[in-house]
Scaffold this motif. Sequence first.
Motif, PDB file in Angstrom:
ATOM      1  N   GLU A 233       0.783  -1.133   0.238  1.00  0.00           N
ATOM      2  CA  GLU A 233       0.024   0.126   0.181  1.00  0.00           C
ATOM      3  C   GLU A 233       0.677   1.431   0.169  1.00  0.00           C
ATOM      4  OE1 GLU A 233      -3.206  -0.100  -0.336  1.00  0.00           O
ATOM      5  OE2 GLU A 233      -3.888  -1.978  -0.353  1.00  0.00           O
ATOM      6  N   ASP A 234       2.192   0.968   0.587  1.00  0.00           N
ATOM      7  CA  ASP A 234       2.717   2.871   0.923  1.00  0.00           C
ATOM      8  C   ASP A 234       4.127   2.508  -0.466  1.00  0.00           C
ATOM      9  OD1 ASP A 234       2.314   2.555   3.445  1.00  0.00           O
ATOM     10  OD2 ASP A 234       3.807   2.155   3.934  1.00  0.00           O
ATOM     11  N   ALA A 235       3.638   1.487  -1.059  1.00  0.00           N
ATOM     12  CA  ALA A 235       4.427   1.807  -2.190  1.00  0.00           C
ATOM     13  C   ALA A 235       3.494   2.412  -3.491  1.00  0.00           C
ATOM     14  CB  ALA A 235       5.207  -0.088  -3.365  1.00  0.00           C
ATOM     15  N   THR A 236       1.970   1.755  -3.181  1.00  0.00           N
ATOM     16  CA  THR A 236       1.095   2.069  -4.072  1.00  0.00           C
ATOM     17  C   THR A 236       1.364   3.485  -4.528  1.00  0.00           C
ATOM     18  OG1 THR A 236       0.179  -0.025  -3.920  1.00  0.00           O
ATOM     19  CG2 THR A 236      -1.293   2.136  -5.033  1.00  0.00           C
ATOM     20  N   GLN A 237       0.642   3.879  -2.899  1.00  0.00           N
ATOM     21  CA  GLN A 237       1.408   5.697  -2.686  1.00  0.00           C
ATOM     22  C   GLN A 237       2.097   6.053  -3.783  1.00  0.00           C
ATOM     23  OE1 GLN A 237      -1.777   7.394  -2.073  1.00  0.00           O
ATOM     24  NE2 GLN A 237      -3.438   5.207  -2.333  1.00  0.00           N
ATOM     25  N   PHE A 238       3.285   5.907  -3.355  1.00  0.00           N
ATOM     26  CA  PHE A 238       4.293   6.512  -4.130  1.00  0.00           C
ATOM     27  C   PHE A 238       4.614   7.068  -5.276  1.00  0.00           C
ATOM     28  CE2 PHE A 238       8.450   5.755  -5.919  1.00  0.00           C
ATOM     29  CZ  PHE A 238       8.841   6.541  -5.603  1.00  0.00           C
ATOM     30  N   ALA A 239       4.176   5.511  -6.023  1.00  0.00           N
ATOM     31  CA  ALA A 239       4.009   5.644  -6.922  1.00  0.00           C
ATOM     32  C   ALA A 239       3.155   6.266  -7.642  1.00  0.00           C
ATOM     33  CB  ALA A 239       3.596   3.820  -7.772  1.00  0.00           C
ATOM     34  N   MET A 240       2.312   6.405  -7.264  1.00  0.00           N
ATOM     35  CA  MET A 240       0.584   7.602  -7.939  1.00  0.00           C
ATOM     36  C   MET A 240       0.686   8.344  -7.796  1.00  0.00           C
ATOM     37  SD  MET A 240      -2.404   4.539  -6.305  1.00  0.00           S
ATOM     38  CE  MET A 240      -4.091   6.378  -7.297  1.00  0.00           C
ATOM     39  N   THR A 241       1.310   9.255  -6.919  1.00  0.00           N
ATOM     40  CA  THR A 241       2.188  10.700  -6.486  1.00  0.00           C
ATOM     41  C   THR A 241       3.095  10.737  -6.872  1.00  0.00           C
ATOM     42  OG1 THR A 241       2.856  10.031  -4.383  1.00  0.00           O
ATOM     43  CG2 THR A 241       0.181  10.639  -4.465  1.00  0.00           C
ATOM     44  N   ASP A 242       3.966  10.071  -8.218  1.00  0.00           N
ATOM     45  CA  ASP A 242       5.412   9.896  -8.268  1.00  0.00           C
ATOM     46  C   ASP A 242       5.140  10.808  -9.852  1.00  0.00           C
ATOM     47  OD1 ASP A 242       8.270   9.532  -7.685  1.00  0.00           O
ATOM     48  OD2 ASP A 242       8.494   8.857  -9.352  1.00  0.00           O
ATOM     49  N   PRO A 243       5.505  12.225 -10.324  1.00  0.00           N
ATOM     50  CA  PRO A 243       5.606  12.518 -11.346  1.00  0.00           C
ATOM     51  C   PRO A 243       6.326  11.677 -12.663  1.00  0.00           C
ATOM     52  CG  PRO A 243       7.576  13.736  -9.850  1.00  0.00           C
ATOM     53  CD  PRO A 243       6.700  12.494  -8.791  1.00  0.00           C
ATOM     54  N   GLU A 244       5.599  11.346 -13.584  1.00  0.00           N
ATOM     55  CA  GLU A 244       5.897  11.281 -14.752  1.00  0.00           C
ATOM     56  C   GLU A 244       7.429  11.999 -15.395  1.00  0.00           C
ATOM     57  OE1 GLU A 244       2.739  11.986 -17.477  1.00  0.00           O
ATOM     58  OE2 GLU A 244       0.790  10.236 -17.049  1.00  0.00           O
ATOM     59  N   PRO A 245       8.189  11.146 -16.241  1.00  0.00           N
ATOM     60  CA  PRO A 245       9.293  12.093 -16.798  1.00  0.00           C
ATOM     61  C   PRO A 245       9.008  13.699 -17.698  1.00  0.00           C
ATOM     62  CG  PRO A 245       9.213   9.684 -17.285  1.00  0.00           C
ATOM     63  CD  PRO A 245       7.621  10.218 -16.900  1.00  0.00           C
ATOM     64  N   PRO A 246       9.948  14.032 -17.644  1.00  0.00           N
ATOM     65  CA  PRO A 246       9.313  14.958 -18.254  1.00  0.00           C
ATOM     66  C   PRO A 246       9.585  14.927 -19.475  1.00  0.00           C
ATOM     67  CG  PRO A 246      11.658  15.934 -16.813  1.00  0.00           C
ATOM     68  CD  PRO A 246      10.601  14.406 -16.403  1.00  0.00           C
ATOM     69  N   LEU A 247       9.457  15.157 -20.509  1.00  0.00           N
ATOM     70  CA  LEU A 247       9.769  15.016 -22.101  1.00  0.00           C
ATOM     71  C   LEU A 247      11.321  15.434 -22.198  1.00  0.00           C
ATOM     72  CD1 LEU A 247       8.566  14.918 -24.666  1.00  0.00           C
ATOM     73  CD2 LEU A 247       8.362  17.143 -25.209  1.00  0.00           C
ATOM     74  N   GLU A 248      12.043  16.503 -22.049  1.00  0.00           N
ATOM     75  CA  GLU A 248      13.390  16.577 -21.745  1.00  0.00           C
ATOM     76  C   GLU A 248      14.179  15.560 -21.589  1.00  0.00           C
ATOM     77  OE1 GLU A 248      11.180  18.750 -19.711  1.00  0.00           O
ATOM     78  OE2 GLU A 248      11.398  19.433 -21.370  1.00  0.00           O
ATOM     79  N   GLU A 249      13.413  14.573 -20.917  1.00  0.00           N
ATOM     80  CA  GLU A 249      14.717  13.425 -20.623  1.00  0.00           C
ATOM     81  C   GLU A 249      13.991  12.241 -21.516  1.00  0.00           C
ATOM     82  OE1 GLU A 249      13.879  12.564 -16.367  1.00  0.00           O
ATOM     83  OE2 GLU A 249      14.067  14.304 -15.663  1.00  0.00           O
ATOM     84  N   ILE A 250      13.316  12.570 -22.831  1.00  0.00           N
ATOM     85  CA  ILE A 250      13.387  11.140 -23.125  1.00  0.00           C
ATOM     86  C   ILE A 250      14.420  10.695 -23.844  1.00  0.00           C
ATOM     87  CG2 ILE A 250      12.781  12.902 -25.450  1.00  0.00           C
ATOM     88  CD1 ILE A 250      10.735  10.793 -26.326  1.00  0.00           C
ATOM     89  N   GLY A 251      16.041  11.466 -23.918  1.00  0.00           N
ATOM     90  CA  GLY A 251      16.382  10.801 -24.816  1.00  0.00           C
ATOM     91  C   GLY A 251      18.065  10.577 -23.187  1.00  0.00           C
ATOM     92  N   HIS A 252      17.474  10.427 -22.829  1.00  0.00           N
ATOM     93  CA  HIS A 252      18.390  10.241 -21.313  1.00  0.00           C
ATOM     94  C   HIS A 252      18.582   8.802 -21.169  1.00  0.00           C
ATOM     95  CE1 HIS A 252      17.691  13.955 -18.556  1.00  0.00           C
ATOM     96  NE2 HIS A 252      18.158  14.479 -20.261  1.00  0.00           N
ATOM     97  N   HIS A 253      19.723   8.271 -20.473  1.00  0.00           N
ATOM     98  CA  HIS A 253      20.223   6.904 -20.504  1.00  0.00           C
ATOM     99  C   HIS A 253      20.196   5.995 -22.045  1.00  0.00           C
ATOM    100  CE1 HIS A 253      18.128   8.341 -16.724  1.00  0.00           C
ATOM    101  NE2 HIS A 253      19.494   8.154 -16.416  1.00  0.00           N
TER     102      HIS A 253
END
Length: 388
Positions: free
Chosen positions: A345-365
């Motif tokens: 449940e704690d992991a779910t709350q973290f995942a649901m509130t975590d932001p999506e990666p910004p478009l600028e990072e599409i080329g990272h990694h």
Amino acid sequence: MLAAAVSRVVASVTQKPASRVLVASCNYSNDTTLEIKKCDLYRLEEGPPVTTVLTRDDGLKYYKMMQTVRRMELKADQLYKQKFIRGFCHLCDGQEACCVGLEAGINPTDHVITSYRAHGLCYTRGIPVRAILAELMGRRGGCAKGKGGSMHMYSKYFYGGNGIVGAQGPLGAGIALACKYKENKEVCLTLYGDGAANQGQISEAFNMAALWKLPCIFICENNLYGMGTAVERAAASTDYYKRGHFIPGLRVDGMDVLCVREATKFAADYCRSGKGPIVMELQTYRYHGHSMSDPGVSYRSREEIQNVRSKNDPIMLLRNRMVNSKLASVEEFKEIDVEVKKEIEDATQFAMTDPEPPLEEIGHHIYSDNSPFEVRGTSQWIKYKSIS
């Protein structure tokens, strides 16, 4: 009268703690020797042992890991139906003894590569639940920064799930080739399903691994159905542990975590000794359908699924063994269940509130270790920076 009432209240308040103290004070065995099912052998004179020692600590650890994988997959099912998870999602509930037993039989520095049904192995390889659920939801805190989703998760010594059926076969052989080249005595576990066993590239990987004596353990997770097709309808031979022909093989009870552990230790020792590859078939079962678009009941009955749940569930089997062997109590397992539920449940709350990666990072990694460079976007005028 007041004194009597007070004494009754005190007695009711202290009753539960007293019972917990009684449970905690019980003396349990530190270890016990248990019988495990004998493996079927192919081109081998000896196989894994038919008895093994289970310590109390290991048993509780295996139980918690399997229960965590089970709860995590059930949560993923719920999140998918709520549309928090999009795209493909293949669940492995029912197969927990495979991923936990395999990890228990190898070293942390050994290597693992698998198919798209990867969540359980992600966890046993050390990826936290919150990073797995965040990745499933495409969030920045995911193990692949939200870019991989269900089928493409990675960590150190874990080369992810792979979306192309059977592609991990030759990739696993390549990882094993690197192990042999470096002479580090490490092995590679290469997992695939009974459906992928019919792919030509699996046979090609067998050939190269045997020719070069690579330290590769080819592992077929036989859950009886390739997508919606029963193994008998898709394969002329369902003895997947014999499919290597010139490679020795083992057929293992994939619902018993201890049987999987001992077979994996045996196979790893075989590969480390320089004898070349070995094939393992894990006879297991998945409760969900092939993917989230498959209800899993059109090609098998609900009674069949329920029969496995009631008689051969890997978590239930381990719990019953430990209770019967006086290694742990039912109350302890209930406490672990509560702890695991809270973690999910704690992991779910973290995942649901975590932001999506910004478009600028599409080329990272794009590369794990490389100097920053520009990546062209959808047109030559759009530029992104790649940072390792």
